[in-house]
Scaffold this motif. Structure first.
Motif, PDB file in Angstrom:
ATOM      1  N   SER A 103       0.823  -1.210   0.000  1.00 33.96           N
ATOM      2  CA  SER A 103       0.000   0.000   0.000  1.00 33.96           C
ATOM      3  C   SER A 103       0.857   1.260   0.000  1.00 33.96           C
ATOM      4  O   SER A 103       1.907   1.321   0.643  1.00 33.96           O
ATOM      5  CB  SER A 103      -0.915   0.007   1.235  1.00 33.96           C
ATOM      6  OG  SER A 103      -1.606   1.238   1.331  1.00 33.96           O
ATOM      7  N   SER A 104       0.386   2.274  -0.725  1.00 35.83           N
ATOM      8  CA  SER A 104       1.060   3.575  -0.749  1.00 35.83           C
ATOM      9  C   SER A 104       0.190   4.656  -0.117  1.00 35.83           C
ATOM     10  O   SER A 104       0.453   5.850  -0.291  1.00 35.83           O
ATOM     11  CB  SER A 104       1.404   3.961  -2.193  1.00 35.83           C
ATOM     12  OG  SER A 104       0.216   4.024  -2.992  1.00 35.83           O
ATOM     13  N   ASP A 105      -0.816   4.232   0.637  1.00 40.34           N
ATOM     14  CA  ASP A 105      -1.729   5.188   1.276  1.00 40.34           C
ATOM     15  C   ASP A 105      -0.991   6.006   2.333  1.00 40.34           C
ATOM     16  O   ASP A 105      -0.110   5.503   3.047  1.00 40.34           O
ATOM     17  CB  ASP A 105      -2.902   4.452   1.921  1.00 40.34           C
ATOM     18  CG  ASP A 105      -3.915   3.973   0.902  1.00 40.34           C
ATOM     19  OD1 ASP A 105      -4.527   4.818   0.236  1.00 40.34           O
ATOM     20  OD2 ASP A 105      -4.099   2.745   0.782  1.00 40.34           O
ATOM     21  N   ASP A 106      -1.396   7.264   2.470  1.00 38.28           N
ATOM     22  CA  ASP A 106      -0.759   8.159   3.440  1.00 38.28           C
ATOM     23  C   ASP A 106      -0.914   7.651   4.868  1.00 38.28           C
ATOM     24  O   ASP A 106       0.009   7.776   5.680  1.00 38.28           O
ATOM     25  CB  ASP A 106      -1.352   9.571   3.326  1.00 38.28           C
ATOM     26  CG  ASP A 106      -0.920  10.282   2.055  1.00 38.28           C
ATOM     27  OD1 ASP A 106       0.116   9.874   1.479  1.00 38.28           O
ATOM     28  OD2 ASP A 106      -1.608  11.229   1.631  1.00 38.28           O
ATOM     29  N   SER A 113       5.722   5.452  10.322  1.00 37.91           N
ATOM     30  CA  SER A 113       6.700   6.413  10.832  1.00 37.91           C
ATOM     31  C   SER A 113       6.518   6.734  12.312  1.00 37.91           C
ATOM     32  O   SER A 113       7.455   7.189  12.969  1.00 37.91           O
ATOM     33  CB  SER A 113       6.629   7.716  10.023  1.00 37.91           C
ATOM     34  OG  SER A 113       5.383   8.365  10.244  1.00 37.91           O
ATOM     35  N   LYS A 114       5.316   6.454  12.839  1.00 35.28           N
ATOM     36  CA  LYS A 114       5.019   6.901  14.200  1.00 35.28           C
ATOM     37  C   LYS A 114       4.914   5.768  15.216  1.00 35.28           C
ATOM     38  O   LYS A 114       5.166   5.966  16.407  1.00 35.28           O
ATOM     39  CB  LYS A 114       3.711   7.697  14.180  1.00 35.28           C
ATOM     40  CG  LYS A 114       3.435   8.444  15.477  1.00 35.28           C
ATOM     41  CD  LYS A 114       2.264   9.389  15.326  1.00 35.28           C
ATOM     42  CE  LYS A 114       2.038  10.176  16.615  1.00 35.28           C
ATOM     43  NZ  LYS A 114       0.879  11.110  16.499  1.00 35.28           N
ATOM     44  N   TYR A 115       4.552   4.567  14.775  1.00 41.35           N
ATOM     45  CA  TYR A 115       4.298   3.478  15.718  1.00 41.35           C
ATOM     46  C   TYR A 115       5.204   2.275  15.446  1.00 41.35           C
ATOM     47  O   TYR A 115       5.610   2.037  14.303  1.00 41.35           O
ATOM     48  CB  TYR A 115       2.840   3.042  15.649  1.00 41.35           C
ATOM     49  CG  TYR A 115       1.866   4.141  16.013  1.00 41.35           C
ATOM     50  CD1 TYR A 115       1.565   4.429  17.341  1.00 41.35           C
ATOM     51  CD2 TYR A 115       1.258   4.897  15.013  1.00 41.35           C
ATOM     52  CE1 TYR A 115       0.676   5.449  17.677  1.00 41.35           C
ATOM     53  CE2 TYR A 115       0.370   5.917  15.334  1.00 41.35           C
ATOM     54  CZ  TYR A 115       0.088   6.182  16.669  1.00 41.35           C
ATOM     55  OH  TYR A 115      -0.789   7.184  16.982  1.00 41.35           O
ATOM     56  N   ALA A 116       5.457   1.518  16.500  1.00 33.74           N
ATOM     57  CA  ALA A 116       6.268   0.309  16.383  1.00 33.74           C
ATOM     58  C   ALA A 116       5.392  -0.865  15.948  1.00 33.74           C
ATOM     59  O   ALA A 116       4.170  -0.817  16.053  1.00 33.74           O
ATOM     60  CB  ALA A 116       6.934  -0.003  17.729  1.00 33.74           C
TER      61      ALA A 116
END
Length: 204
Positions: A103-106, A113-116
């Protein structure tokens, strides 16, 4: 369009010989205009079918998400104990992981980038990138055991006023039909390998 592509539309009009073998002769009054008309009709039919399947797919995704999320929480789909013992849970998760990574969804990039734990994501995000085939497979892996009091399939199917087995059959068939439409293959005059019963009476 190629002659080979059109051949599927003129094939039913070819005559058969005494041994029931297809010949290169055609039924009287068969012409290329009629064949192209069938092709164009099939193209429009695929477009209409895709539009209808999209509505069904999103509705089932929603109910699947709500049930898993409310009963088993955000990552309940990752626990094999929440599914039937014979369900190929690891295989399903691997397929889902591939769909997430593709997937390339935002919202996928943001979560990464924010969660592990990526590519493990919450069920409400997962179903947004989950294919209809994976949804159908996951639904059929849900537990439905009246004796134990766990009837997850039934809980999802009840929203559509369907027996849980009928919903499973429909999802399997719609996946097959959707793949035909998505790959621009011939839908007209095609035998569906799965037989399903039409449900009479439903609520909108």
């Amino acid at each position: 369009m190629s002659y080979y592509r059109l051949s599927g539309y003129w094939y039913p009009f070819r005559l058969r010989d005494e041994q029931n073998q297809t010949t290169n002769k055609f039924e009287p009054d068969t012409n290329s205009v009629d064949v192209v008309f069938l092709y164009e009709t099939d193209r429009k039919l695929r477009s209409l079918i895709l539009d209808a399947i999209e509505r069904v797919e999103i509705a089932v995704r929603t109910q699947f998400t709500y049930h898993i999320g409310h009963k088993y929480l955000a990552f309940g789909h990752t626990d094999k104990n929440n599914f039937h013992p014979k369900f190929k849970h690891a295989e399903w998760l691997k397929k889902l992981e591939t769909e997430v990574l593709r997937s390339s969804d935002d919202f996928i990039r943001h979560y990464k980038s924010k969660y592990a734990g990526f590519p493990k994501i919450p069920i409400w995000m997962l179903t947004e990138v989950m294919s209809l085939g994976a949804l159908s497979f996951g639904y059929n892996g849900l537990i439905n055991d009246q004796k134990s009091g766990i009837e997850d399939k039934k809980a999802v199917a009840q929203h559509f006023n369907l027996h849980h087995k009928k919903l499973g059959d429909w999802l399997h068939t719609l996946t097959y039909v959707r793949n035909i439409c998505a790959h621009h293959s011939r839908l007209w005059n095609r035998l569906n390998p799965t037989k399903i019963k039409i449900a009479i009476g439903y609520r909108q």
